[in-house]
Scaffold this motif. Structure first.
Motif, PDB file in Angstrom:
ATOM      1  N   PHE A 481      82.135 -86.656 -23.941  1.00 57.01           N
ATOM      2  CA  PHE A 481      82.843 -87.491 -24.907  1.00 57.01           C
ATOM      3  C   PHE A 481      82.067 -87.596 -26.217  1.00 57.01           C
ATOM      4  CE2 PHE A 481      80.063 -90.044 -22.330  1.00 57.01           C
ATOM      5  CZ  PHE A 481      79.495 -90.971 -23.194  1.00 57.01           C
ATOM      6  N   ALA A 482      82.759 -88.064 -27.262  1.00 59.36           N
ATOM      7  CA  ALA A 482      82.170 -88.191 -28.595  1.00 59.36           C
ATOM      8  C   ALA A 482      81.858 -89.648 -28.896  1.00 59.36           C
ATOM      9  CB  ALA A 482      83.122 -87.632 -29.653  1.00 59.36           C
ATOM     10  N   ARG A 483      80.765 -89.862 -29.650  1.00 57.24           N
ATOM     11  CA  ARG A 483      80.423 -91.184 -30.183  1.00 57.24           C
ATOM     12  C   ARG A 483      80.020 -91.015 -31.647  1.00 57.24           C
ATOM     13  NH1 ARG A 483      76.269 -94.399 -26.405  1.00 57.24           N
ATOM     14  NH2 ARG A 483      74.841 -92.900 -27.354  1.00 57.24           N
ATOM     15  N   ALA A 484      80.402 -91.969 -32.477  1.00 59.22           N
ATOM     16  CA  ALA A 484      79.958 -91.972 -33.869  1.00 59.22           C
ATOM     17  C   ALA A 484      78.482 -92.339 -33.910  1.00 59.22           C
ATOM     18  CB  ALA A 484      80.778 -92.952 -34.685  1.00 59.22           C
ATOM     19  N   THR A 485      77.717 -91.629 -34.725  1.00 62.28           N
ATOM     20  CA  THR A 485      76.276 -91.871 -34.845  1.00 62.28           C
ATOM     21  C   THR A 485      75.858 -92.103 -36.290  1.00 62.28           C
ATOM     22  OG1 THR A 485      75.927 -89.467 -34.916  1.00 62.28           O
ATOM     23  CG2 THR A 485      75.704 -90.545 -32.782  1.00 62.28           C
ATOM     24  N   GLY A 486      76.817 -92.111 -37.220  1.00 64.43           N
ATOM     25  CA  GLY A 486      76.500 -92.287 -38.630  1.00 64.43           C
ATOM     26  C   GLY A 486      76.941 -93.644 -39.135  1.00 64.43           C
ATOM     27  N   SER A 487      77.207 -93.699 -40.425  1.00 60.74           N
ATOM     28  CA  SER A 487      77.668 -94.916 -41.087  1.00 60.74           C
ATOM     29  C   SER A 487      78.888 -94.580 -41.928  1.00 60.74           C
ATOM     30  CB  SER A 487      76.563 -95.476 -41.981  1.00 60.74           C
ATOM     31  OG  SER A 487      76.265 -94.564 -43.033  1.00 60.74           O
TER      32      SER A 487
END
Length: 501
Positions: A481-487
């Motif tokens: 799965f994908a997760r956001a890691t930025g802003s």
């Protein structure tokens, strides 16, 4: 590019919480592993795109998001359950597709992952006019593996400015380490046509057969395609199909297997196969204009074939698909999910087929929940079990993926906003539901740490993909799965893997 990817986070055994709130048996969970690279793998990538696309900076429209990995898919090798192959979109564009599709493999059931020698689906992974991969962008990564371990990867590859789209396939005989030549199943250069939302399924008992399916959108004019889309009179979106009968050495000419008619369309076509060998193609059947025998609506629907795709039935409607979309509950900004795409899985012991989708009926149309329907006769007749199998109903739930273990245990992977407190950022959680009684009751486990959805790339809304990956083996679910890691200022996202035992 073959390199192990380090373990990022160790996770102890977790305790499941059932729908009744009673603690169930502990769940052993492998460490969470980052599968995609940190940052862009394409040197010189900017918001204007990477140099490897072969066009001058600024020639492509939209904004590119270097260092974003979205829309993952994963499959388990039936010949070797410790071998998994996954794929995703790398460096997403705001207005469609990504710089490339990237694939990876594991030989130890997901504890370590290695980058493949990539299939040549776009210019940035070695595609040229000579080898059939001369495209700027790609979308909808798909992988499937035959009983003998022969793997297939599929791509929707395209050039945005000149309206070229193609369905491409490559094969691997070494567990996803390397991929063979690019094969073009269909290529359209008309300004009024778009191939979309492909999938590929290897036959579960005969390694010679594999099946591809997608919708081919047809518009009366280019202007209608760009501005009116599915609401334009004259538009249609039939289901197209091709198969191989010789383990990918050749593919039959592409053909239309279902046409819902003018102004109607299919999307999200995906084939699953029952134990008897029946093929069930599930999709969203969209009726756009009211007619004497229809109402304007979205519907979860299926086609069936009992002769390995040679012939197909007409469409059977499973249920309405009443999704209201997903948004940031504080700001109202859209979150793009697979709200129009049902997902399907089969029980390998029998003819039971399951469907899951996002539906808001249980909340009076206020919020999407996770609905599940069931067929015990190979997809011929259906019963909706529940419109909300997720445990917390005061939040929006989205992007369900479903698989069934050999003993009949069902797993549903999804995400929601239950831990968001209304202040920035948009806190997002990942969950795995499990059922041991055919979908009547469910246990739930949180997967990894929460993340900030507003750090994801923006493509019609905050975007981590229209689907997630889930594999099933004896006694285990493999999550991808994908997760956001930025802003919000510098979006980034990565693909993660773990195994629940």
């Amino acid at each position: 590019m073959r390199r192990p990817i380090p373990v990022l986070q160790a996770t102890a055994a977790l305790v499941l919480v059932s729908a009744t709130g009673v603690a169930a048996s502990p769940q052993e969970v492998d460490p969470l592993v980052q599968v995609s690279p940190t940052g862009s793998p394409f040197r010189g990538a900017t918001a204007h795109g990477p140099p490897c696309a072969g066009v001058p900076p600024g020639a492509q429209t939209g904004r590119n998001f270097p260092g974003t990995a979205v829309e993952p898919w994963v499959v388990v090798n039936p010949a070797n359950p410790t071998n998994l192959v996954g794929g995703w979109q790398q460096d997403r564009w705001s207005n469609g597709g990504a710089t490339a599709l990237v694939f990876a493999y594991t030989q130890d059931a997901g504890r370590t992952w290695h980058q493949s020698v990539q299939p040549k689906f776009t210019r940035c992974t070695g595609g040229t006019a000579a080898n059939g991969g001369d495209y700027e962008r790609a979308s909808d990564p798909w992988v499937s593996i035959a009983p003998n371990g022969h793997a297939y990867a599929m791509s929707l590859s395209f050039d945005a400015p000149n309206d070229v789209s193609a369905m491409l396939v490559a094969t691997s005989t070494d567990g996803g380490r390397t991929w063979g030549p690019t094969v073009t199943l269909r290529r359209d250069t008309s300004q009024n046509v778009l191939n979309d939302k492909n999938s590929l399924t290897a036959d579960n008992s005969n390694a010679n057969y594999a099946y591809t399916v997608w919708d081919r959108l047809e518009f009366p004019t280019k202007q209608a395609k760009k501005k009116a889309g599915e609401h334009e009179v004259g538009h249609r979106g039939p289901t197209w199909f091709s198969r191989t009968t010789d383990s990918g050495a050749s593919w039959e000419p592409t053909r239309k297997i279902y046409d819902p008619g003018e102004a109607d369309q299919t999307i999200g076509n995906r084939i699953v196969q029952t134990r008897s060998g029946a093929l069930v193609n599930g999709f969203d059947l969209i009726y756009n204009i009211k007619k004497t025998h229809k109402v304007s609506s979205r519907n979860v629907a299926v086609l069936r074939s009992t002769d390995r795709g040679a012939t197909w039935t007409s469409a059977t409607i499973v249920d309405k698909l009443q999704s209201v979309g997903v948004k940031d509950p504080t700001t109202g900004k859209p979150v793009r999910t697979g709200d129009m795409l049902p997902e399907f899985a089969v029980d390998p012991r029998n003819e039971t087929v399951y469907a899951v989708w996002q539906d808001a009926r249980s909340t009076g149309g206020a919020r999407n929940q996770i609905a599940v329907a069931k067929s015990t006769d190979g997809g011929s007749t259906w019963t909706t079990v529940s419109y909300a199998i997720n445990n917390v109903h005061l939040t929006q739930a989205f992007n369900p993926a479903i698989r069934v273990q050999p003993d009949g245990t069902i797993g549903v992977l999804y995400q929601d906003f239950r831990d968001d407190d209304g202040a920035a950022p948009l806190v997002t959680s990942t969950w795995l539901l499990q059922s041991h009684d055919g979908g009547n009751t469910w246990d739930e486990t949180k997967v990894g740490a929460d993340f900030n959805m507003t750090g994801a790339p923006v493509a019609g809304g905050y975007f981590l993909g229209d689907y997630m990956g889930l594999g099933a083996t004896s006694g285990a679910f493999h999550l991808f799965f994908a997760r956001a890691t930025g802003s919000a200022a510098v979006p980034a996202s990565n693909i993660y893997s773990t195994t629940f035992r």
